[in-house]
Design a protein around this motif. Structure first.
Motif, PDB file in Angstrom:
ATOM      1  N   ILE A 224      57.545  35.397  58.168  1.00  9.57           N
ATOM      2  CA  ILE A 224      57.454  35.033  56.755  1.00  9.57           C
ATOM      3  C   ILE A 224      58.400  35.907  55.946  1.00  9.57           C
ATOM      4  N   ASN A 225      59.133  35.283  55.024  1.00  8.44           N
ATOM      5  CA  ASN A 225      60.024  36.039  54.155  1.00  8.44           C
ATOM      6  C   ASN A 225      59.199  36.749  53.083  1.00  8.44           C
ATOM      7  N   VAL A 226      58.801  37.972  53.377  1.00 15.34           N
ATOM      8  CA  VAL A 226      57.940  38.717  52.461  1.00 15.34           C
ATOM      9  C   VAL A 226      58.710  39.291  51.277  1.00 15.34           C
ATOM     10  N   PHE A 227      60.025  39.098  51.254  1.00 17.77           N
ATOM     11  CA  PHE A 227      60.841  39.578  50.140  1.00 17.77           C
ATOM     12  C   PHE A 227      60.958  38.530  49.030  1.00 17.77           C
ATOM     13  N   GLU A 228      60.636  37.275  49.354  1.00 22.09           N
ATOM     14  CA  GLU A 228      60.745  36.210  48.354  1.00 22.09           C
ATOM     15  C   GLU A 228      59.737  36.437  47.233  1.00 22.09           C
ATOM     16  N   GLU A 229      60.206  36.434  45.997  1.00 18.15           N
ATOM     17  CA  GLU A 229      59.348  36.766  44.861  1.00 18.15           C
ATOM     18  C   GLU A 229      58.229  35.746  44.691  1.00 18.15           C
ATOM     19  N   GLN A 230      57.029  36.252  44.489  1.00 22.56           N
ATOM     20  CA  GLN A 230      55.843  35.413  44.358  1.00 22.56           C
ATOM     21  C   GLN A 230      55.222  35.571  42.971  1.00 22.56           C
ATOM     22  N   PHE A 231      54.504  34.521  42.537  1.00 22.20           N
ATOM     23  CA  PHE A 231      53.773  34.602  41.268  1.00 22.20           C
ATOM     24  C   PHE A 231      52.306  34.854  41.577  1.00 22.20           C
ATOM     25  N   PRO A 232      51.686  35.855  40.941  1.00 22.17           N
ATOM     26  CA  PRO A 232      50.269  36.157  41.231  1.00 22.17           C
ATOM     27  C   PRO A 232      49.364  34.981  40.914  1.00 22.17           C
ATOM     28  N   PRO A 233      48.258  34.850  41.623  1.00 22.39           N
ATOM     29  CA  PRO A 233      47.323  33.752  41.379  1.00 22.39           C
ATOM     30  C   PRO A 233      46.464  34.004  40.149  1.00 22.39           C
ATOM     31  N   ALA A 234      45.705  33.004  39.768  1.00 26.27           N
ATOM     32  CA  ALA A 234      44.734  33.175  38.686  1.00 26.27           C
ATOM     33  C   ALA A 234      43.613  34.095  39.159  1.00 26.27           C
ATOM     34  N   VAL A 235      43.006  34.816  38.226  1.00 31.74           N
ATOM     35  CA  VAL A 235      41.868  35.661  38.588  1.00 31.74           C
ATOM     36  C   VAL A 235      40.657  34.786  38.865  1.00 31.74           C
ATOM     37  N   SER A 236      39.785  35.279  39.719  1.00 29.84           N
ATOM     38  CA  SER A 236      38.552  34.560  40.057  1.00 29.84           C
ATOM     39  C   SER A 236      37.406  35.131  39.229  1.00 29.84           C
ATOM     40  N   PRO A 237      36.656  34.306  38.542  1.00 28.76           N
ATOM     41  CA  PRO A 237      35.551  34.801  37.703  1.00 28.76           C
ATOM     42  C   PRO A 237      34.529  35.627  38.476  1.00 28.76           C
ATOM     43  N   ASP A 238      34.339  35.315  39.769  1.00 29.88           N
ATOM     44  CA  ASP A 238      33.342  36.040  40.550  1.00 29.88           C
ATOM     45  C   ASP A 238      33.861  37.345  41.127  1.00 29.88           C
ATOM     46  N   LYS A 239      35.149  37.651  40.920  1.00 29.67           N
ATOM     47  CA  LYS A 239      35.715  38.890  41.454  1.00 29.67           C
ATOM     48  C   LYS A 239      36.117  39.882  40.363  1.00 29.67           C
ATOM     49  N   ILE A 240      36.265  39.407  39.136  1.00 32.84           N
ATOM     50  CA  ILE A 240      36.669  40.292  38.052  1.00 32.84           C
ATOM     51  C   ILE A 240      35.429  40.942  37.444  1.00 32.84           C
ATOM     52  N   VAL A 241      35.608  42.121  36.848  1.00 32.37           N
ATOM     53  CA  VAL A 241      34.492  42.847  36.247  1.00 32.37           C
ATOM     54  C   VAL A 241      34.165  42.240  34.882  1.00 32.37           C
ATOM     55  N   HIS A 242      32.893  41.910  34.675  1.00 31.30           N
ATOM     56  CA  HIS A 242      32.420  41.378  33.396  1.00 31.30           C
ATOM     57  C   HIS A 242      31.628  42.461  32.675  1.00 31.30           C
ATOM     58  N   SER A 243      31.965  42.713  31.417  1.00 26.57           N
ATOM     59  CA  SER A 243      31.307  43.768  30.652  1.00 26.57           C
ATOM     60  C   SER A 243      30.863  43.233  29.293  1.00 26.57           C
ATOM     61  N   TYR A 244      30.021  44.013  28.627  1.00 31.05           N
ATOM     62  CA  TYR A 244      29.475  43.598  27.334  1.00 31.05           C
ATOM     63  C   TYR A 244      29.397  44.789  26.395  1.00 31.05           C
ATOM     64  N   VAL A 245      29.636  44.553  25.113  1.00 24.06           N
ATOM     65  CA  VAL A 245      29.383  45.558  24.080  1.00 24.06           C
ATOM     66  C   VAL A 245      28.592  44.885  22.961  1.00 24.06           C
ATOM     67  N   THR A 246      27.866  45.687  22.215  1.00 24.51           N
ATOM     68  CA  THR A 246      27.137  45.188  21.048  1.00 24.51           C
ATOM     69  C   THR A 246      27.846  45.685  19.799  1.00 24.51           C
ATOM     70  N   THR A 247      28.201  44.771  18.903  1.00 27.13           N
ATOM     71  CA  THR A 247      28.931  45.128  17.695  1.00 27.13           C
ATOM     72  C   THR A 247      27.996  45.757  16.667  1.00 27.13           C
ATOM     73  N   LYS A 248      28.610  46.311  15.614  1.00 26.83           N
ATOM     74  CA  LYS A 248      27.813  46.907  14.537  1.00 26.83           C
ATOM     75  C   LYS A 248      26.914  45.880  13.875  1.00 26.83           C
ATOM     76  N   ALA A 249      27.331  44.607  13.942  1.00 30.35           N
ATOM     77  CA  ALA A 249      26.527  43.535  13.359  1.00 30.35           C
ATOM     78  C   ALA A 249      25.408  43.076  14.291  1.00 30.35           C
ATOM     79  N   GLY A 250      25.330  43.676  15.485  1.00 31.43           N
ATOM     80  CA  GLY A 250      24.265  43.321  16.424  1.00 31.43           C
ATOM     81  C   GLY A 250      24.600  42.172  17.344  1.00 31.43           C
ATOM     82  N   HIS A 251      25.856  41.756  17.398  1.00 33.20           N
ATOM     83  CA  HIS A 251      26.262  40.653  18.267  1.00 33.20           C
ATOM     84  C   HIS A 251      26.781  41.195  19.595  1.00 33.20           C
ATOM     85  N   ARG A 252      26.506  40.465  20.666  1.00 31.57           N
ATOM     86  CA  ARG A 252      26.977  40.853  21.993  1.00 31.57           C
ATOM     87  C   ARG A 252      28.313  40.178  22.278  1.00 31.57           C
ATOM     88  N   ILE A 253      29.304  40.995  22.647  1.00 31.48           N
ATOM     89  CA  ILE A 253      30.630  40.470  22.988  1.00 31.48           C
ATOM     90  C   ILE A 253      30.870  40.677  24.480  1.00 31.48           C
TER      91      ILE A 253
END
Length: 348
Positions: A224-253
């Protein structure tokens, strides 16, 4: 020769530059002999603090305590003047700070995966029990692991499985995990003893001293030509870190967060959510940015207050400011990117 189906990549010295330079730099700053600190890490065989840490028997905090005792003992036996300023935590930070991602190796992983190869990341590492907000090396390494989980099929960490390289058991585990025979795998590492053990099992090995040379060997081994430039894939929702903060108004982001460096804040428009940026996240991370992508108020997993006045431009901007305030343990700066309409192309 058996047709290859999988490639196993080490991290330190292969996907990132060798951490040993950080150890040597810290030792030099203390006036210690060359390779002294690294040498202590291999003293005492399999029962020393470093190897116990890599098998998950010691956390990072426990390792630092035990390793300091080993360094002090070795210094006394070798009649070396050890400054009272020696701190294993600073040594650990230096190791992390000295490493940078080897982008051609990332590109090779993408090329191999595109052509049907199974990719396994196999690393000797540790359980870091320090607080991520106060520990840059912790965040940097786990950010890298999150990236690798998106572009590889399997990630095996020595501290999680209780086995470390060069034990043949960890290579067998990697092969079993991928459902292949050892002769169907290629393994890249920068340490000779790790490669020697894998080679005895029938795995084709490549020692990484020079990245270009190693990639040429990988190209020859896989076809395989491992030097050929590649475009990264889309992120997977089940593999990325999901976080939350609560705003001063009391809303969760809700937001996702990946990478290291200057911050790029990606804000979606109507009627979307953070997932609209899935194709842009990895390229930005690989370009050296920390990417933060929130669900705006009323979308995705963020709060959806029923009052219409909660969705004014001022209120929406205040929710973003609250998110950045919550992340102010890091110095946040960079480029604000606004995705206003849904018809903007989001593909590669």
């Amino acid at each position: 020769m058996t047709k290859k189906k999988a490639v196993i990549f080490d991290i330190g010295g292969v996907i990132i530059t060798p951490p040993q330079s950080g150890i040597m730099k810290y030792g030099k700053s203390l006036g210690l002999p060359s390779n002294f600190l690294e040498g202590v890490m291999v003293m005492g065989g399999d029962d020393n603090a470093f190897r116990r840490m890599e098998r998950g028997e010691l956390t990072r905090t426990e390792f630092c305590s035990e390793y300091k005792k080993e360094v002090e003992k070795a210094a006394k036996e070798m009649n070396i003047n050890l400054l009272s300023t020696f701190d294993p935590d600073i040594l650990y930070e230096n190791m992390g700070a000295s490493c940078t991602v080897v982008l051609p190796m990332i590109n090779a992983i993408l090329a191999l995966r595109k052509h049907g190869y199974t990719i396994c990341i196999l690393t000797n590492n540790s359980i870091d029990d320090t607080t991520a907000l106060n520990n840059n090396s912790n965040r940097s390494f786990y950010s890298l692991l999150h990236l690798l989980k998106h572009i590889s099929h399997h990630v095996i960490e020595s501290c999680r499985v209780g086995i470390r390289k060069p034990s043949p058991d960890i290579y067998q585990l990697a092969c079993d995990t991928m459902g292949i025979q050892p002769s169907e795998a290629v393994f890249l590492d920068d340490i000779g003893s790790n490669l020697k053990s894998a080679k005895k099992m029938g795995i084709q090995t490549i020692k990484v001293v020079d990245t270009t040379k190693a990639l040429q060997d990988l190209k020859d081994a896989t076809g395989i030509n491992v030097f050929e430039e590649q475009f990264p894939p889309a992120v997977s929702p089940d593999k990325i870190v999901h976080s939350y903060v609560t705003t001063k108004a009391g809303h969760r982001i809700h937001y996702v967060d990946m990478g290291e460096g200057p911050v790029v804040l990606c804000v979606h428009g109507f009627p979307e959510c953070w997932f609209a940026w899935r194709y842009q996240i990895l390229p930005l991370v690989l370009a050296g940015y920390r990417v933060i992508v929130p669900d705006m108020l009323g979308y995705g997993d963020s709060s959806s207050p029923p009052e219409i006045e909660k969705y004014t431009q001022q209120q929406l901007c205040e929710s973003i400011i609250s998110l950045l305030d919550a992340l102010s343990n890091y110095y946040i700066f960079g480029l604000l990117m606004l995705r206003i309409i849904s018809c903007i192309p989001i593909g590669p």
